[in-house]
Design a protein around this motif. Structure first.
Motif, PDB file in Angstrom:
ATOM      1  N   HIS A 219      -8.264 -22.790  38.750  1.00  0.00           N
ATOM      2  CA  HIS A 219      -7.839 -23.106  37.380  1.00  0.00           C
ATOM      3  C   HIS A 219      -6.352 -22.905  37.148  1.00  0.00           C
ATOM      4  CE1 HIS A 219     -12.132 -23.233  36.750  1.00  0.00           C
ATOM      5  NE2 HIS A 219     -12.230 -21.985  37.163  1.00  0.00           N
ATOM      6  N   ASP A 220      -5.664 -22.309  38.111  1.00  0.00           N
ATOM      7  CA  ASP A 220      -4.231 -22.081  37.982  1.00  0.00           C
ATOM      8  C   ASP A 220      -3.631 -22.015  39.380  1.00  0.00           C
ATOM      9  OD1 ASP A 220      -1.649 -21.349  37.451  1.00  0.00           O
ATOM     10  OD2 ASP A 220      -2.115 -19.343  36.698  1.00  0.00           O
ATOM     11  N   PRO A 221      -3.212 -23.159  39.939  1.00  0.00           N
ATOM     12  CA  PRO A 221      -2.723 -23.162  41.319  1.00  0.00           C
ATOM     13  C   PRO A 221      -1.427 -22.406  41.535  1.00  0.00           C
ATOM     14  CG  PRO A 221      -2.412 -25.317  40.299  1.00  0.00           C
ATOM     15  CD  PRO A 221      -3.251 -24.509  39.360  1.00  0.00           C
ATOM     16  N   ARG A 222      -0.780 -21.956  40.444  1.00  0.00           N
ATOM     17  CA  ARG A 222       0.374 -21.071  40.638  1.00  0.00           C
ATOM     18  C   ARG A 222      -0.071 -19.734  41.230  1.00  0.00           C
ATOM     19  NH1 ARG A 222       4.789 -21.716  35.720  1.00  0.00           N
ATOM     20  NH2 ARG A 222       5.238 -23.938  36.064  1.00  0.00           N
ATOM     21  N   GLU A 223      -1.327 -19.378  41.007  1.00  0.00           N
ATOM     22  CA  GLU A 223      -1.881 -18.199  41.670  1.00  0.00           C
ATOM     23  C   GLU A 223      -2.498 -18.663  42.983  1.00  0.00           C
ATOM     24  OE1 GLU A 223      -4.901 -14.392  41.105  1.00  0.00           O
ATOM     25  OE2 GLU A 223      -5.041 -16.078  39.707  1.00  0.00           O
ATOM     26  N   ARG A 224      -1.923 -18.227  44.075  1.00  0.00           N
ATOM     27  CA  ARG A 224      -2.367 -18.689  45.377  1.00  0.00           C
ATOM     28  C   ARG A 224      -2.273 -17.551  46.387  1.00  0.00           C
ATOM     29  NH1 ARG A 224       2.756 -22.794  46.489  1.00  0.00           N
ATOM     30  NH2 ARG A 224       4.283 -21.211  47.125  1.00  0.00           N
ATOM     31  N   PHE A 225      -2.863 -17.767  47.531  1.00  0.00           N
ATOM     32  CA  PHE A 225      -2.850 -16.776  48.600  1.00  0.00           C
ATOM     33  C   PHE A 225      -1.422 -16.407  48.967  1.00  0.00           C
ATOM     34  CE2 PHE A 225      -3.197 -16.491  53.456  1.00  0.00           C
ATOM     35  CZ  PHE A 225      -3.367 -15.116  53.440  1.00  0.00           C
TER      36      PHE A 225
ATOM     37  N   LEU B 185     -25.290  -9.439  44.340  1.00  0.00           N
ATOM     38  CA  LEU B 185     -24.037  -9.328  43.602  1.00  0.00           C
ATOM     39  C   LEU B 185     -24.047  -8.196  42.586  1.00  0.00           C
ATOM     40  CD1 LEU B 185     -23.296 -13.120  42.976  1.00  0.00           C
ATOM     41  CD2 LEU B 185     -22.533 -11.667  44.866  1.00  0.00           C
ATOM     42  N   THR B 186     -25.110  -7.398  42.569  1.00  0.00           N
ATOM     43  CA  THR B 186     -25.183  -6.275  41.642  1.00  0.00           C
ATOM     44  C   THR B 186     -23.984  -5.351  41.848  1.00  0.00           C
ATOM     45  OG1 THR B 186     -27.605  -6.351  41.662  1.00  0.00           O
ATOM     46  CG2 THR B 186     -26.574  -4.318  40.875  1.00  0.00           C
ATOM     47  N   GLY B 187     -23.274  -5.090  40.777  1.00  0.00           N
ATOM     48  CA  GLY B 187     -22.099  -4.226  40.844  1.00  0.00           C
ATOM     49  C   GLY B 187     -20.798  -4.962  41.094  1.00  0.00           C
ATOM     50  N   TRP B 188     -20.882  -6.259  41.405  1.00  0.00           N
ATOM     51  CA  TRP B 188     -19.661  -7.033  41.644  1.00  0.00           C
ATOM     52  C   TRP B 188     -19.165  -7.651  40.349  1.00  0.00           C
ATOM     53  CZ3 TRP B 188     -19.239 -12.456  40.970  1.00  0.00           C
ATOM     54  CH2 TRP B 188     -17.976 -12.965  41.285  1.00  0.00           C
ATOM     55  N   GLN B 189     -17.862  -7.640  40.157  1.00  0.00           N
ATOM     56  CA  GLN B 189     -17.220  -8.343  39.058  1.00  0.00           C
ATOM     57  C   GLN B 189     -15.969  -9.036  39.576  1.00  0.00           C
ATOM     58  OE1 GLN B 189     -16.402  -5.374  36.050  1.00  0.00           O
ATOM     59  NE2 GLN B 189     -18.399  -5.664  35.086  1.00  0.00           N
ATOM     60  N   PRO B 190     -15.662 -10.238  39.088  1.00  0.00           N
ATOM     61  CA  PRO B 190     -14.407 -10.869  39.501  1.00  0.00           C
ATOM     62  C   PRO B 190     -13.227  -9.945  39.198  1.00  0.00           C
ATOM     63  CG  PRO B 190     -15.792 -12.421  38.305  1.00  0.00           C
ATOM     64  CD  PRO B 190     -16.435 -11.081  38.156  1.00  0.00           C
ATOM     65  N   PRO B 191     -12.285  -9.813  40.101  1.00  0.00           N
ATOM     66  CA  PRO B 191     -11.177  -8.873  39.899  1.00  0.00           C
ATOM     67  C   PRO B 191     -10.236  -9.331  38.799  1.00  0.00           C
ATOM     68  CG  PRO B 191     -10.834 -10.154  41.876  1.00  0.00           C
ATOM     69  CD  PRO B 191     -12.211 -10.491  41.409  1.00  0.00           C
ATOM     70  N   MET B 192      -9.740  -8.366  38.053  1.00  0.00           N
ATOM     71  CA  MET B 192      -8.760  -8.645  37.009  1.00  0.00           C
ATOM     72  C   MET B 192      -7.376  -8.818  37.622  1.00  0.00           C
ATOM     73  SD  MET B 192     -10.309  -8.713  34.087  1.00  0.00           S
ATOM     74  CE  MET B 192      -8.960  -8.468  32.938  1.00  0.00           C
ATOM     75  N   PRO B 193      -6.523  -9.615  36.982  1.00  0.00           N
ATOM     76  CA  PRO B 193      -5.130  -9.679  37.447  1.00  0.00           C
ATOM     77  C   PRO B 193      -4.452  -8.325  37.314  1.00  0.00           C
ATOM     78  CG  PRO B 193      -5.640 -11.488  35.944  1.00  0.00           C
ATOM     79  CD  PRO B 193      -6.790 -10.543  35.871  1.00  0.00           C
ATOM     80  N   ALA B 194      -3.321  -8.174  37.981  1.00  0.00           N
ATOM     81  CA  ALA B 194      -2.564  -6.929  37.924  1.00  0.00           C
ATOM     82  C   ALA B 194      -2.287  -6.532  36.473  1.00  0.00           C
ATOM     83  CB  ALA B 194      -1.253  -7.093  38.684  1.00  0.00           C
ATOM     84  N   GLN B 195      -2.313  -5.225  36.217  1.00  0.00           N
ATOM     85  CA  GLN B 195      -2.224  -4.727  34.849  1.00  0.00           C
ATOM     86  C   GLN B 195      -0.816  -4.291  34.438  1.00  0.00           C
ATOM     87  OE1 GLN B 195      -5.114  -4.808  32.692  1.00  0.00           O
ATOM     88  NE2 GLN B 195      -5.448  -6.208  34.409  1.00  0.00           N
TER      89      GLN B 195
ATOM     90  N   THR C 269      -0.508 -14.194  44.661  1.00  0.00           N
ATOM     91  CA  THR C 269       0.901 -14.087  44.290  1.00  0.00           C
ATOM     92  C   THR C 269       1.083 -13.398  42.935  1.00  0.00           C
ATOM     93  OG1 THR C 269       0.628 -16.354  43.470  1.00  0.00           O
ATOM     94  CG2 THR C 269       1.702 -16.084  45.600  1.00  0.00           C
ATOM     95  N   LEU C 270       2.314 -12.928  42.723  1.00  0.00           N
ATOM     96  CA  LEU C 270       2.689 -12.352  41.429  1.00  0.00           C
ATOM     97  C   LEU C 270       2.736 -13.449  40.365  1.00  0.00           C
ATOM     98  CD1 LEU C 270       5.600  -9.995  42.565  1.00  0.00           C
ATOM     99  CD2 LEU C 270       3.171  -9.436  42.293  1.00  0.00           C
ATOM    100  N   PRO C 271       2.438 -13.100  39.126  1.00  0.00           N
ATOM    101  CA  PRO C 271       2.174 -11.763  38.601  1.00  0.00           C
ATOM    102  C   PRO C 271       0.707 -11.345  38.650  1.00  0.00           C
ATOM    103  CG  PRO C 271       2.257 -13.312  36.785  1.00  0.00           C
ATOM    104  CD  PRO C 271       2.518 -14.115  38.043  1.00  0.00           C
TER     105      PRO C 271
END
Length: 273
Positions: free
Chosen positions: A74-80, A254-264, A102-104
């Motif tokens: 959904h946002d290719p600016r965020e990439r490996f 997937l119990t206990g798994w959540q998609p990771p949040m971006p850096a805080q 990548t940052l941010p």
């Protein structure tokens, strides 16, 4: 041999200490095949993967290296981000290692859950992160010839239908590639040790766009450049397809798994109004 501890370390249970039981459970879970295709020799393909799914990259009929890119769908600016991944993980990737973005954003886009070469004697230098994709620009510089089927070009063609361009292609994970630094600290590549039964799997932590190129050097058992280089036609004899499978895993895994949040990080980089 240097014996210093890694520079980037987290406390137990921190960002660099993933829940191995969770990822073992995902790797072993019942799964349903949702997508399957082969990527022919000297070509590339891009495909979408929903978060919570597993991607398997497999050998088909002979050893073959592949160059992998990942983006947030959904946002290719965020990439490996290969460079940061090298620092946070190591110079190659295997089970439990994570593809950092990548940052941010700086979060795991995916986590490796299976690697049949993890116990290989040369496992420390397989699935290489030190090098990057071959490209037609360096080929022209080294040989004086144009060639349109290097990994950079294959990936460029692959992502075009998704609205991305050459500028979006980035440093790769060289899947199945055996590479490292020689005793003169020069980058080397050696013959791919993979067999037809070998595969590499990763778990999508977020919705992904993936792209993979089948390297025109094939298994890299012959030199691509230099005085002993094989011709492009000779290298073709060492090329094979790679197989892609995408699996949905059972919900209980997937119990206990959540998609990771971006850096805080909430700062403004010290910029004054």
């Amino acid at each position: 041999m240097y014996t210093q501890a890694a520079a980037y370390r987290s406390l137990p249970g921190g960002a660099l200490d993933p829940d191995r039981q969770l990822y073992d459970r995902i790797a072993a879970a019942e799964r349903r095949l949702v997508k399957k295709f082969d990527i022919p020799v000297r070509s590339g393909h891009a495909w979408e993967v929903p978060a919570g799914h597993v991607v398997r990259i497999s050998q088909v009929d002979g050893p073959q290296v592949g160059d992998l890119n990942l983006w947030n769908l959904h946002d290719p600016r965020e990439r490996f981000w290969a460079a940061r991944t090298r620092q946070l993980q190591r110079s190659s990737m295997s089970t439990y290692d994570r593809f950092w973005s990548t940052l941010p954003h700086l979060r795991p886009l995916a986590t490796v859950v299976a690697d049949t070469l993890a116990e290989h004697p040369d496992a420390a230098v397989i699935h290489d992160l030190l090098g990057t994709r071959c490209d037609p620009y360096v080929n022209r510089m080294l040989t004086g010839l144009d060639f349109d089927y290097h990994c950079h070009s294959n990936l460029t063609r692959a992502v075009q239908p998704f609205g991305l361009t050459e500028a979006d292609v980035h440093d790769v994970l060289n899947v199945f590639q055996l590479a490292g630094l020689n005793n003169k600290y020069q980058y080397f590549m050696a013959a791919c040790p993979a067999k037809p039964t070998d595969y590499f799997e990763f778990f999508a932590e977020v919705d992904l766009l993936c792209a993979l190129s089948t390297c025109p050097g094939g298994d890299l058992s012959v030199d691509m450049w230099g005085p002993e280089a094989a011709s492009a036609e000779e290298q073709l004899e060492h090329c094979h397809p790679l197989a892609i499978e995408v699996y949905a895993v059972e919900d209980t895994a997937l119990t206990g798994w959540q998609p990771p949040m971006p850096a805080q990080y909430q700062g403004d980089h010290g910029i004054q109004d």
